[in-house]
Design a protein around this motif. Structure first.
Motif, PDB file in Angstrom:
ATOM      1  N   GLU A   1      48.081  43.005  39.496  1.00 30.46           N
ATOM      2  CA  GLU A   1      47.692  41.622  39.762  1.00 30.46           C
ATOM      3  C   GLU A   1      46.191  41.438  39.626  1.00 30.46           C
ATOM      4  O   GLU A   1      45.409  42.218  40.164  1.00 30.46           O
ATOM      5  CB  GLU A   1      48.134  41.183  41.162  1.00 30.46           C
ATOM      6  CG  GLU A   1      47.774  39.723  41.391  1.00 30.46           C
ATOM      7  CD  GLU A   1      48.248  39.143  42.700  1.00 30.46           C
ATOM      8  OE1 GLU A   1      49.011  39.805  43.411  1.00 30.46           O
ATOM      9  OE2 GLU A   1      47.843  38.001  42.978  1.00 30.46           O
TER      10      GLU A   1
ATOM     11  N   ASP B   1      48.202  36.401  35.113  1.00 32.77           N
ATOM     12  CA  ASP B   1      47.223  37.121  35.948  1.00 32.77           C
ATOM     13  C   ASP B   1      47.891  37.819  37.131  1.00 32.77           C
ATOM     14  O   ASP B   1      47.226  38.476  37.916  1.00 32.77           O
ATOM     15  CB  ASP B   1      46.083  36.203  36.421  1.00 32.77           C
ATOM     16  CG  ASP B   1      46.476  35.268  37.565  1.00 32.77           C
ATOM     17  OD1 ASP B   1      47.669  35.209  37.943  1.00 32.77           O
ATOM     18  OD2 ASP B   1      45.569  34.585  38.093  1.00 32.77           O
ATOM     19  N   ASP B   2      49.211  37.667  37.254  1.00 32.32           N
ATOM     20  CA  ASP B   2      49.922  38.314  38.370  1.00 32.32           C
ATOM     21  C   ASP B   2      50.392  39.722  37.998  1.00 32.32           C
ATOM     22  O   ASP B   2      50.962  40.422  38.848  1.00 32.32           O
ATOM     23  CB  ASP B   2      51.135  37.466  38.785  1.00 32.32           C
ATOM     24  CG  ASP B   2      50.713  36.174  39.463  1.00 32.32           C
ATOM     25  OD1 ASP B   2      49.605  36.132  40.021  1.00 32.32           O
ATOM     26  OD2 ASP B   2      51.492  35.202  39.422  1.00 32.32           O
TER      27      ASP B   2
ATOM     28  N   THR C   1      45.118  32.747  35.507  1.00 38.42           N
ATOM     29  CA  THR C   1      46.197  32.155  34.703  1.00 38.42           C
ATOM     30  C   THR C   1      45.633  31.132  33.715  1.00 38.42           C
ATOM     31  O   THR C   1      45.936  31.159  32.523  1.00 38.42           O
ATOM     32  CB  THR C   1      47.208  31.439  35.630  1.00 38.42           C
ATOM     33  OG1 THR C   1      47.638  32.364  36.629  1.00 38.42           O
ATOM     34  CG2 THR C   1      48.394  30.911  34.863  1.00 38.42           C
TER      35      THR C   1
ATOM     36  N   ASN D   1      52.489  31.390  37.158  1.00 32.69           N
ATOM     37  CA  ASN D   1      51.725  31.880  38.297  1.00 32.69           C
ATOM     38  C   ASN D   1      52.423  31.581  39.617  1.00 32.69           C
ATOM     39  O   ASN D   1      53.039  30.527  39.781  1.00 32.69           O
ATOM     40  CB  ASN D   1      50.339  31.229  38.301  1.00 32.69           C
ATOM     41  CG  ASN D   1      49.427  31.896  39.293  1.00 32.69           C
ATOM     42  OD1 ASN D   1      49.195  33.091  39.218  1.00 32.69           O
ATOM     43  ND2 ASN D   1      48.939  31.130  40.264  1.00 32.69           N
TER      44      ASN D   1
ATOM     45  N   SER E   1      44.896  38.052  40.070  1.00 36.33           N
ATOM     46  CA  SER E   1      44.723  36.654  40.453  1.00 36.33           C
ATOM     47  C   SER E   1      43.276  36.397  40.864  1.00 36.33           C
ATOM     48  O   SER E   1      42.622  37.273  41.427  1.00 36.33           O
ATOM     49  CB  SER E   1      45.654  36.306  41.619  1.00 36.33           C
ATOM     50  OG  SER E   1      46.991  36.303  41.184  1.00 36.33           O
TER      51      SER E   1
END
Ligand SMILES: [Mg+2]
Length: 266
Positions: free
Chosen positions: A40, A11-12, A108, A94, A42
């Motif tokens: 990203e 997720d980054d 993540t 992550n 996050s």
């Protein structure tokens, strides 16, 4: 026989250090594809993009980015991009842990949840943030344990209904105490983490800050393991049902039933 096909996501974003380390860690274990958000995402949680078109950007034969969420990436990887069903999905590494209630916000972990829903054994890897801003992320430590745990996972009978959320303390490899199999812990919430400030024109603005550091002193929890230098491995599953409550709530069915003559409750 084919080498295991391993899908790497996060997720980054596809340009993050963490995904590069994770890809390198997986390389000895199988044939690796990377499908990740183009930037990203996050705390995207388990969001699926349904209100805008999505585009795939292919960088080379095995690297793809998508202008979507981690959950979008897993769907596109499985149904559009990969040459066959993967044997394993790994998400991370992550930049920051996903412990306790973090798993409900985490992109993540949600990528691994999506992998699990779609029938592939899945792992999420998250590395503790350095204690001060001038210290580095110990990505080598996280990659080392990612390779060990992914290798062990590939040797197990596959059970896609359970995913593993792995958190790694930000320590040099020789300082890590080992692996602990844990359950989700509980942070102690005693103050708001919404921080109010004032802009140069005197108008208020807000930041959502970091979660609290205090936690229930439960030695079997993920929070305790990381706090004591262990790699935490927490098995998770998507069935959020609280089964004991089904029994106590069952009487509501009777209490709210339509009357014999068809009159609705109440
Ligand atoms: Mg992240």
């Amino acid at each position: 026989m084919n080498k295991p096909l391993i899908l790497v996501s996060n997720d980054d974003g596809i340009s993050s250090d963490g995904i590069r380390f994770l890809e390198e860690a997986m390389a000895p274990l199988g044939e690796v594809y990377v499908v990740a958000p183009d930037q990203e995402r996050s705390a995207a949680s388990h969001a699926l993009t349904i209100h805008k078109p999505l585009r795939i950007n292919q960088k080379d034969p095995t690297h793809f980015s998508l202008n979507g969420t981690p959950t979008d990436c897993i769907n596109f990887a499985l149904y559009v991009i990969l040459p066959r069903k993967p044997d394993l999905i790994v998400s991370g590494i992550n930049h920051g842990v996903n412990l306790a209630d973090d798993v409900t916000y985490s992109g993540t972990v949600s990528a691994a949840f999506e992998g699990s829903i779609l029938g592939t054994p899945s792992l999420a890897f998250s590395l503790e943030v350095p204690s001060d801003p001038y210290s580095p992320f110990q990505m080598e430590t996280a990659a080392h344990y990612a390779r060990i745990i992914a290798g062990l996972q590939l040797e197990r009978p596959p059970d896609p209904s359970v995913l593993l959320s792995v958190n790694i303390p930000n320590l040099p490899l020789e300082k890590v105490q080992g692996i602990r199999i844990t359950h989700l812990g509980k942070r102690i919430l005693n103050e708001t983490n919404i921080i109010k400030k004032e802009d140069p024109r005197g108008r208020p603005y807000y930041w959502i800050g970091m979660g609290p550091k205090d936690y229930d002193p439960d030695e079997a929890s993920d929070l305790h393991a990381i706090d004591h230098g262990y790699v935490s491995v927490t098995p998770l599953h998507l069935d959020l049902t609280h089964y004991p409550s089904i029994h106590s709530l069952k009487k509501w069915e009777e209490q709210t039933a339509p009357k014999q003559d068809g009159t609705p409750f109440p």
